[in-house]
Design a protein around this motif. Structure first.
Motif, short mmCIF file in Angstrom:
data_model
loop_
_atom_site.label_atom_id
_atom_site.label_comp_id
_atom_site.label_asym_id
_atom_site.label_seq_id
_atom_site.Cartn_x
_atom_site.Cartn_y
_atom_site.Cartn_z
N TRP A 128 0.82 -1.20 0.00
CA TRP A 128 0.00 0.00 0.00
C TRP A 128 0.86 1.26 0.00
O TRP A 128 0.56 2.23 -0.71
CB TRP A 128 -0.93 0.00 1.20
N GLN A 129 1.93 1.24 0.77
CA GLN A 129 2.84 2.39 0.81
C GLN A 129 3.55 2.56 -0.53
O GLN A 129 3.72 3.68 -1.02
CB GLN A 129 3.88 2.21 1.92
N ARG A 130 3.96 1.46 -1.12
CA ARG A 130 4.67 1.50 -2.41
C ARG A 130 3.81 2.15 -3.49
O ARG A 130 4.31 2.95 -4.29
CB ARG A 130 5.08 0.08 -2.80
N ALA A 131 2.53 1.86 -3.50
CA ALA A 131 1.64 2.45 -4.51
C ALA A 131 1.61 3.97 -4.38
O ALA A 131 1.74 4.69 -5.39
CB ALA A 131 0.23 1.88 -4.37
N CYS A 135 3.29 6.99 -6.79
CA CYS A 135 2.49 8.13 -7.25
C CYS A 135 3.24 9.43 -6.96
O CYS A 135 3.35 10.31 -7.81
CB CYS A 135 1.14 8.12 -6.55
N LEU A 136 3.75 9.55 -5.75
CA LEU A 136 4.50 10.75 -5.36
C LEU A 136 5.75 10.91 -6.23
O LEU A 136 6.04 11.99 -6.73
CB LEU A 136 4.89 10.68 -3.88
N HIS A 137 6.48 9.82 -6.37
CA HIS A 137 7.72 9.86 -7.15
C HIS A 137 7.46 10.25 -8.60
O HIS A 137 8.16 11.07 -9.19
CB HIS A 137 8.44 8.50 -7.07
N ARG A 138 6.42 9.67 -9.17
CA ARG A 138 6.04 9.98 -10.56
C ARG A 138 5.70 11.46 -10.73
O ARG A 138 5.86 12.04 -11.79
CB ARG A 138 4.85 9.10 -10.96
N ASN A 139 5.25 12.08 -9.64
CA ASN A 139 4.88 13.49 -9.68
C ASN A 139 5.96 14.40 -9.11
O ASN A 139 5.67 15.53 -8.72
CB ASN A 139 3.55 13.68 -8.95
N GLY A 140 7.20 13.91 -9.04
CA GLY A 140 8.34 14.75 -8.73
C GLY A 140 8.83 14.78 -7.30
O GLY A 140 9.77 15.52 -6.99
N THR A 141 8.25 14.01 -6.41
CA THR A 141 8.72 13.98 -5.03
C THR A 141 9.97 13.10 -4.95
O THR A 141 9.95 11.97 -5.44
CB THR A 141 7.63 13.43 -4.08
N ALA A 144 13.30 9.69 -0.91
CA ALA A 144 13.23 9.64 0.56
C ALA A 144 11.96 10.30 1.07
O ALA A 144 11.28 9.77 1.96
CB ALA A 144 14.46 10.29 1.17
N ASP A 145 11.62 11.45 0.51
CA ASP A 145 10.39 12.14 0.93
C ASP A 145 9.15 11.32 0.55
O ASP A 145 8.19 11.24 1.32
CB ASP A 145 10.30 13.53 0.29
N ALA A 146 9.18 10.72 -0.63
CA ALA A 146 8.03 9.92 -1.08
C ALA A 146 7.82 8.73 -0.13
O ALA A 146 6.68 8.42 0.23
CB ALA A 146 8.25 9.44 -2.51
N ALA A 147 8.90 8.09 0.27
CA ALA A 147 8.78 6.95 1.19
C ALA A 147 8.22 7.41 2.53
O ALA A 147 7.33 6.76 3.10
CB ALA A 147 10.14 6.27 1.38
N ASN A 148 8.71 8.52 3.04
CA ASN A 148 8.22 9.03 4.32
C ASN A 148 6.75 9.44 4.24
O ASN A 148 5.97 9.15 5.15
CB ASN A 148 9.06 10.22 4.79
N LEU A 152 3.52 7.97 6.20
CA LEU A 152 2.63 8.87 6.94
C LEU A 152 1.17 8.64 6.55
O LEU A 152 0.29 8.61 7.42
CB LEU A 152 3.03 10.33 6.67
N LEU A 153 0.90 8.45 5.27
CA LEU A 153 -0.48 8.23 4.82
C LEU A 153 -1.06 6.96 5.43
O LEU A 153 -2.13 6.98 6.04
CB LEU A 153 -0.56 8.16 3.30
N ILE A 154 -0.35 5.84 5.27
CA ILE A 154 -0.89 4.56 5.74
C ILE A 154 -0.96 4.52 7.27
O ILE A 154 -1.97 4.11 7.84
CB ILE A 154 -0.08 3.38 5.17
N ALA A 155 0.09 4.98 7.93
CA ALA A 155 0.07 5.01 9.40
C ALA A 155 -1.00 5.98 9.89
O ALA A 155 -1.68 5.71 10.89
CB ALA A 155 1.45 5.40 9.93
N GLY A 156 -1.16 7.09 9.19
CA GLY A 156 -2.18 8.07 9.57
C GLY A 156 -3.58 7.49 9.45
O GLY A 156 -4.43 7.73 10.33
#
Length: 187
Positions: A128-131, A135-141, A144-148, A152-156
């Motif tokens: 779930w995090q990888r997906a 998405c974040l990486h594809r959009n320029g993140t 390291a930030d994308a992984a964090n 945050l999304l899944i844990a949140g």
């Protein structure tokens, strides 16, 4: 008919895990909720509750994971995040069962001899995090930030589901979406 009985047992186990926790749910209770005898449970799940939990995890991942992957593959990060949280809210509203995640229930309730269940839960959360990370990486993140942010999304969401149960409403998911939107806009 056989497949329907087995699937009903898996569904009932997921609801019970969400509501009572994995550790507090027994085979007898699952069978009773599914309208079956305990012997039928062992016919379908010879390894008992561990096997039931494996099936609950697989079914949850198949359903939730496919949505998360689809939303993340076809949208930018903020709409994808909002769709994922809306999906969590929709799952919360279904039926009379309390909010919660069967994946979290199994991960938290698995005993010392259930490392395989924790490993499966870890793999699900990783998918779930990888997906979302992709998405974040594809959009320029940056990676390291994308992984964090994906963590945050899944844990949140998992934490917000606990708060939803405590508060008796879905407001924590709304607050999470608002906070994550602010965070995502700054990246």
């Amino acid at each position: 008919m056989r497949r329907d009985t087995r699937n009903q047992m898996i569904r009932q186990a997921a609801f019970l895990f969400r509501g009572r926790g994995y550790g507090a749910t027994g085979i007898r209770e699952i069978a009773q909720q599914a309208g079956a005898h305990r012997g039928v449970m062992y016919h379908h799940f010879p390894r008992g509750k561990t096997e039931v939990a494996e099936e609950v995890l697989a079914a949850t991942d198949a359903a939730v994971g496919s949505y998360i992957e689809s939303w993340c593959a076809n949208q930018e990060p903020i709409p994808a995040m909002r769709a994922i949280i809306a999906g969590a809210k929709m799952m919360m509203a279904m039926g009379e069962h309390p909010p919660g995640s069967p994946v979290a229930a199994v991960a938290l309730g698995a005993g010392p001899d259930d490392q395989g269940l924790r490993d499966t839960a870890d793999a699900i959360y990783g998918r779930w995090q990888r997906a979302f990370r992709n998405c974040l990486h594809r959009n320029g993140t940056p990676d390291a930030d994308a992984a964090n942010l994906a963590t945050l999304l899944i844990a949140g969401i998992e934490g917000a589901l606990v708060l939803c149960r405590a508060e008796g409403n879905n407001t924590p998911l709304d607050r999470l979406a608002a906070a994550l939107e602010i965070t995502l806009r700054t990246h």
